[in-house]
Enzyme design. Structure first.
Site, PDB file in Angstrom:
ATOM      1  N   SER A  38       0.804  -1.222   0.000  1.00  0.00           N
ATOM      2  CA  SER A  38       0.000   0.000   0.000  1.00  0.00           C
ATOM      3  C   SER A  38       0.835   1.268   0.000  1.00  0.00           C
ATOM      4  O   SER A  38       0.345   2.329  -0.391  1.00  0.00           O
ATOM      5  CB  SER A  38      -0.939   0.010   1.208  1.00  0.00           C
ATOM      6  N   ASP A 329      -3.109   8.272   8.162  1.00  0.00           N
ATOM      7  CA  ASP A 329      -3.946   7.477   9.061  1.00  0.00           C
ATOM      8  C   ASP A 329      -3.034   6.764  10.046  1.00  0.00           C
ATOM      9  O   ASP A 329      -1.893   7.181  10.239  1.00  0.00           O
ATOM     10  CB  ASP A 329      -4.848   6.517   8.283  1.00  0.00           C
ATOM     11  N   HIS A 332      -0.253   4.926   7.320  1.00  0.00           N
ATOM     12  CA  HIS A 332       0.268   5.383   6.031  1.00  0.00           C
ATOM     13  C   HIS A 332       0.716   6.839   6.051  1.00  0.00           C
ATOM     14  O   HIS A 332       0.143   7.665   6.752  1.00  0.00           O
ATOM     15  CB  HIS A 332      -0.800   5.175   4.950  1.00  0.00           C
TER      16      HIS A 332
END
Length: 662
Positions: A38, A329, A332
């Site tokens: 991610s 968040d 990330h």
């Protein structure tokens, strides 16, 4: 009734903390190819930063800098990274970098684009899986590191020219670690506890690591107040939460370091053009001093608790824009952090290409001393020199030249200064021998982000022979030694400009032969052809920069071979008071046409090679000069030369000197 603390030391909480990781939430290249999780996903499973449709991720920023478009592979692009991916398929059969690499190679008949820039960044989710069982965590972590290194090797073996392999950032730095502890220990009131923790955490600045730790401890104390109305119990709960956090943060850091070290060692064993960017150390520096990087809070997050950055929008209720957050968040990076990562990787990529400019100084020193020697040769040809004559000459030579189209970021220039002192002796009517010594003091600025000073000495022996009635042959050979002082590489990391410094030495051997023939036109005017071949071999010793931060690099030895042939035409005069001359020559480089250097970060074991901008193979030199007898034994000389047809910019050489005969 007091709330029971649901905390199991080490094992369970660390597993929960890491399991909430990735899954839960500039080079001479024509295209960028990406494999990872991610942190690199630009749309296969999501875009994991807030307002992701408006902000580029680090890899998109790098691609933009080389004029490449980076699209998710699901949209037909070359970014195969997917949120939740791991290195080992057994941990996630659907999303893993082994499948990503195999799919890319399968789509291209097993061959990698040799002109592409590759990024392979994986490991966070593998660490989460490894932490599920602390007894086997090292083995699982090592297996994932080995799998990641093997995938990089498969890309290199398939023809990939350069692969960027960043280190995995310390999972212990992320807000998710605090979340996991609160969720497990205060399960019945976890929503309220998390709200209280983040309200405390996001409200303060964390200007250094100590204040960050204090802010997290205060946030855990705020969460503990939701677990009991008894002040003494609140203190007990807070003490246990803080102890759990400190312990798990240390364990997460150790596991991350083990993974990074293992992958680094395995990558180095295989060799290849690997850019190991130490993002983990960079993030450590950000946490130690966030303000210099443009951040005010490195512990909290911008998105509301429980909202993934993949769907987080700054206009949504609960979004916190009161701080410049490192994290979007609970895991990330924020858009600002992504741009910092891009700046950092670009700075590492540029390093060797910048250092490749160092051999230019040895070449410039040879050109300067040869310019003075050529003026002396010209003076002797036009003025005559009786057998047994001893001559002494000296002069200043310099040049100014440009570094245009420099791959190391921006155009630059250099100004050189050279003093030469020589002596020659006329053995016979036709044969002269001599020697000279020259000193250089140069300032070179190959780019706006790289400059250095070069100080050195050159020793040369030379000879001149008259052949036939109007022919001549000159030859010289030299050895030069330089010290490179105050090498300064400027690194831009967001708002921070950092300078890395170093020093090294260099040397050069060279030889040159020039021949010509003078056809008389009048009693005072001759013209004719000339031919020349110059061979030079330079070596610059490798060096390590002085610092030990995330951008400090080490550079390998450099060698450069120059073999320049020239054909030209001359016009000479013997007017008495002033004797002007002119020469035009076509020059061709038979040797290396690219300056190349290798290196890597001091904190890593791998290395890679970058080329500077290609050098011209063909150009034209035009020289105008004159020698002027001052007395029957003393004369002066001067010349200026201009290049033409150089794509790298203008080059002007000039020299002036005086000689005496005894």
């Amino acid at each position: 009734m007091p709330l029971k603390i649901m905390y199991a030391p080490g094992r369970a909480a660390l597993a929960v903390a890491l399991a909430l990781g990735l899954a839960a939430s500039t080079a001479a290249a024509e295209q960028v190819y990406v494999f990872g999780d991610s942190l690199s996903d630009t749309g296969n499973n999501g875009r994991y930063t807030y307002d992701g449709d408006q902000h580029p991720l680090y890899n998109e920023a790098l691609a933009q800098r080389i004029g490449a478009a980076l699209l998710a592979s699901d949209l037909g692009g070359d970014n195969y990274a997917a949120g939740g991916a791991v290195a080992v398929p057994a941990l996630n059969p659907v999303d893993n970098t082994q499948e990503q690499v195999q799919r890319y190679l399968g789509q291209n008949n097993g061959r990698a684009d040799g002109n592409g820039l590759y990024i392979h960044w994986i490991g966070g989710n593998d660490l989460a899986a490894a932490a599920l069982n602390p007894a086997t965590a090292p083995r699982v972590s090592y297996n994932s590191a080995a799998a990641a290194a093997l995938q990089v090797r498969s890309l290199l073996d398939a023809g990939a020219g350069m692969v960027i392999v960043p280190t995995v950032p310390n999972i212990g730095f992320t807000p998710q670690l605090m979340e996991a502890i609160v969720q497990q220990a205060l399960a019945p009131v976890q929503a309220a506890a998390l709200q209280a923790a983040y309200a405390a955490l996001n409200a303060v600045a964390t200007p250094d690591a100590a204040s960050r730790q204090q802010a997290i401890h205060r946030a855990l104390s705020a969460a503990a107040q939701q677990g009991s109305s008894d002040p003494q119990m609140q203190q007990a709960i807070a003490a246990q939460l803080i102890a759990a956090y400190d312990s798990l943060s240390a364990q997460a850091g150790q596991l991350t370091d083990f993974y990074n070290r293992s992958e680094d060692q395995l990558l180095a064993q295989g060799g290849g053009n690997i850019v190991r960017a130490d993002v983990n150390q960079l993030f450590g520096e950000v946490i130690a001093n966030p303000q210099q990087f443009g951040f005010t809070n490195t512990a909290g997050m911008a998105c509301p608790a429980g909202v993934s950055s993949a769907v987080c929008r700054s206009a949504a209720p609960g979004f916190n824009d009161g701080q410049a957050f490192l994290f979007a968040d609970h895991f990330h990076p924020s858009p600002q952090a992504h741009l910092l990562i891009a700046d950092y990787i670009q700075a590492v990529l540029d390093g060797p290409a910048q250092a490749a400019a160092l051999p230019q100084a040895t070449a410039a020193m040879a050109r300067d001393s040869r310019a003075t020697l050529d003026s002396r040769f010209q003076q002797l040809r036009s003025g005559g020199n009786p057998q047994g004559a001893l001559g002494v000459f000296g002069g200043y030579a310099g040049q100014h030249y440009d570094y245009a189209a420099n791959k190391a970021a921006g155009d630059g220039n250099a100004t050189t200064h050279n003093l030469t002192l020589g002596v020659d002796y006329q053995l016979t009517d036709r044969w002269l021998i001599g020697a000279l010594i020259a000193g250089a003091n140069d300032d070179q600025q190959p780019s706006s982000r790289y400059d250095y000073k070069a100080r050195g000495m050159l020793f040369s022996a030379f000879t001149s022979l008259d052949v036939f009635e109007h022919g001549w042959v000159n030859a010289d050979l030299h050895y030069a030694r330089l010290d490179y002082d105050d090498i300064r590489r400027s690194v831009q990391l967001g708002p921070l400009t950092r300078s890395e410094t170093g020093s090294t030495s260099g040397k050069q051997w060279g030889a040159r032969v020039t021949a010509g023939y003078d056809f008389p036109l009048t009693a005072s005017l001759t013209t004719g052809p000339m031919a020349q071949f110059a061979w030079d071999y330079s070596n610059v010793s490798g060096y390590s920069e002085d610092g030990n931060d995330s951008t400090a690099m080490r550079f390998n030895d450099q060698t450069y071979h120059s073999q320049i042939g020239a054909l030209g035409w001359r016009l000479d005069s013997d007017l008495g008071v002033v004797n002007p001359y002119a020469e035009i020559s076509y020059q061709h480089q038979f040797g290396d046409d690219v300056y190349r250097a290798g290196g890597g970060l001091k904190s890593t074991q791998t290395s890679f090679t970058r080329d500077a901008a290609g050098q011209d193979k063909n150009w034209v030199d035009v020289t105008l000069g004159a020698n002027m007898p001052l007395t029957d034994r003393v004369a002066a000389f001067a010349s200026v030369s201009q290049t033409g047809g150089l794509s790298s910019g203008e080059q002007v050489m000039y020299n002036v000197g005086v000689s005496a005969r005894f």
